[in-house]
Design a protein around this motif. Structure first.
Motif, PDB file in Angstrom:
ATOM      1  N   VAL A   1       0.975  -1.042   0.493  1.00  0.00           N
ATOM      2  CA  VAL A   1      -0.056  -0.071   0.401  1.00  0.00           C
ATOM      3  C   VAL A   1       1.003   1.480  -0.007  1.00  0.00           C
ATOM      4  O   VAL A   1       0.254   2.242  -0.742  1.00  0.00           O
ATOM      5  N   GLY A   2       1.923   0.979   0.537  1.00  0.00           N
ATOM      6  CA  GLY A   2       2.658   2.113   0.206  1.00  0.00           C
ATOM      7  C   GLY A   2       3.414   2.668  -0.609  1.00  0.00           C
ATOM      8  O   GLY A   2       3.480   3.842  -1.252  1.00  0.00           O
TER       9      GLY A   2
ATOM     10  N   ALA B   1       2.051   1.557  -3.607  1.00  0.00           N
ATOM     11  CA  ALA B   1       0.814   2.426  -4.216  1.00  0.00           C
ATOM     12  C   ALA B   1       0.711   3.821  -4.104  1.00  0.00           C
ATOM     13  O   ALA B   1       0.709   5.046  -4.753  1.00  0.00           O
ATOM     14  N   THR B   2       0.674   3.940  -2.587  1.00  0.00           N
ATOM     15  CA  THR B   2       0.252   5.813  -2.356  1.00  0.00           C
ATOM     16  C   THR B   2       1.473   6.465  -2.916  1.00  0.00           C
ATOM     17  O   THR B   2       1.467   7.417  -3.413  1.00  0.00           O
TER      18      THR B   2
ATOM     19  N   ALA C   1       1.099   7.054  -6.435  1.00  0.00           N
ATOM     20  CA  ALA C   1      -0.640   8.023  -6.752  1.00  0.00           C
ATOM     21  C   ALA C   1       0.314   9.235  -6.459  1.00  0.00           C
ATOM     22  O   ALA C   1      -0.045  10.119  -6.776  1.00  0.00           O
TER      23      ALA C   1
ATOM     24  N   TRP D   1      -6.018  11.874  -8.162  1.00  0.00           N
ATOM     25  CA  TRP D   1      -5.024  11.347  -7.566  1.00  0.00           C
ATOM     26  C   TRP D   1      -4.495  11.356  -6.402  1.00  0.00           C
ATOM     27  O   TRP D   1      -4.230  10.533  -5.699  1.00  0.00           O
TER      28      TRP D   1
ATOM     29  N   VAL E   1      -5.903   9.756  -3.913  1.00  0.00           N
ATOM     30  CA  VAL E   1      -5.821   8.073  -4.207  1.00  0.00           C
ATOM     31  C   VAL E   1      -4.894   8.188  -2.682  1.00  0.00           C
ATOM     32  O   VAL E   1      -4.401   7.469  -2.393  1.00  0.00           O
ATOM     33  N   THR E   2      -4.167   9.102  -3.378  1.00  0.00           N
ATOM     34  CA  THR E   2      -3.481   9.354  -2.210  1.00  0.00           C
ATOM     35  C   THR E   2      -2.999   9.594  -0.665  1.00  0.00           C
ATOM     36  O   THR E   2      -2.894   8.087   0.136  1.00  0.00           O
TER      37      THR E   2
ATOM     38  N   GLY F   1      -5.074   6.119   0.524  1.00  0.00           N
ATOM     39  CA  GLY F   1      -3.812   5.114   0.501  1.00  0.00           C
ATOM     40  C   GLY F   1      -3.357   5.623   1.840  1.00  0.00           C
ATOM     41  O   GLY F   1      -3.130   4.809   2.826  1.00  0.00           O
ATOM     42  N   LEU F   2      -3.205   7.105   2.271  1.00  0.00           N
ATOM     43  CA  LEU F   2      -2.176   6.934   3.651  1.00  0.00           C
ATOM     44  C   LEU F   2      -3.198   5.941   4.941  1.00  0.00           C
ATOM     45  O   LEU F   2      -3.002   6.107   6.188  1.00  0.00           O
TER      46      LEU F   2
ATOM     47  N   VAL G   1      -5.251   4.041   5.111  1.00  0.00           N
ATOM     48  CA  VAL G   1      -4.889   2.391   4.739  1.00  0.00           C
ATOM     49  C   VAL G   1      -3.799   2.169   5.625  1.00  0.00           C
ATOM     50  O   VAL G   1      -4.456   1.414   6.552  1.00  0.00           O
ATOM     51  N   GLU G   2      -3.336   2.799   5.529  1.00  0.00           N
ATOM     52  CA  GLU G   2      -1.576   2.596   6.220  1.00  0.00           C
ATOM     53  C   GLU G   2      -2.127   2.527   7.546  1.00  0.00           C
ATOM     54  O   GLU G   2      -1.792   1.882   8.369  1.00  0.00           O
TER      55      GLU G   2
END
Length: 204
Positions: A22-23, A25-26, A29, A45, A48-49, A52-53, A55-56
């Motif tokens: 995930v990191g 992918a982030t 993005a 985008w 998305v970034t 992703g954070l 999700v982290e």
């Protein structure tokens, strides 16, 4: 947090592998966000970034911080940015003037900031591990106690900084609007002067 005993980098768990993927992918993005020349695509985008954070944060058992990230940044800041793009009639396609020409300077500053951040985090948490099977470390109670007991001054300083940025954005937008109105008022006068000059030349 517990000290690393039998766990090492050569035996990652499923959560750690997911965190790494995930990191990456982030990070990808984020690169697309700052390199694309389409403003609308950059805003999307950015969603998305920031997602992703979030999700982290969930993978680090910080559920409260993850939902704050989604509600405030993804649900408010990006929506405000999109509304700003629509209200200012930003171009939908590629914008050649979206590049300031300072890419190398920006890249140098970004790499220096990233290296400093990595060094600080590694130095501070070198021998500590998060117990993902234990109680959540990022609960609302734990986060509130840590924020308002140990980080009150940085929190207030950040709020003042955001307020100053908001006031500065309003001042700059009003100045740009005033300049545009002045240019619009000067344009009919210039056209009238050109018409008068053409009439004089025709009379001659």
């Amino acid at each position: 947090m517990t000290l690393a005993a039998s766990h090492g980098f050569l035996s990652p768990t499923g959560v750690e592998i997911a965190f790494l993927l995930v990191g990456l992918a982030t990070f990808g993005a984020a690169l697309v966000t700052v390199t694309t020349r389409q403003l609308v695509h950059a805003a999307l985008w950015l969603v998305v970034t920031l997602g992703g954070l979030a999700v982290e944060y969930l993978l680090l058992t910080a559920e409260f911080i993850a939902w704050v990230q989604v509600l405030i940044y993804v649900g408010s800041v990006v929506v405000l940015l999109l509304f700003g793009l629509m209200l200012t009639k930003a171009p939908i396609g590629r914008s050649p003037d979206a590049d300031s020409g300072n890419r190398w300077a920006a890249l140098t500053v970004a790499l220096a900031a990233a290296a400093t951040l990595v060094w600080v985090v590694v130095d501070a948490f070198r021998t500590t591990w998060i117990d993902l099977d234990g109680p959540a470390e990022g609960s609302t109670k734990a986060t509130g106690e840590s924020l308002f007991q140990n980080w009150v001054l940085p929190f207030e300083a950040l709020s003042v900084l955001l307020l100053a940025a908001l006031v500065g954005a309003i001042v700059l937008s009003r100045k740009a609007r005033a300049d545009a109105d002045e240019a619009d008022r000067a344009r009919p006068n210039a056209g009238k002067a050109d018409t008068d000059q053409a009439d004089k030349e025709g009379a001659r």
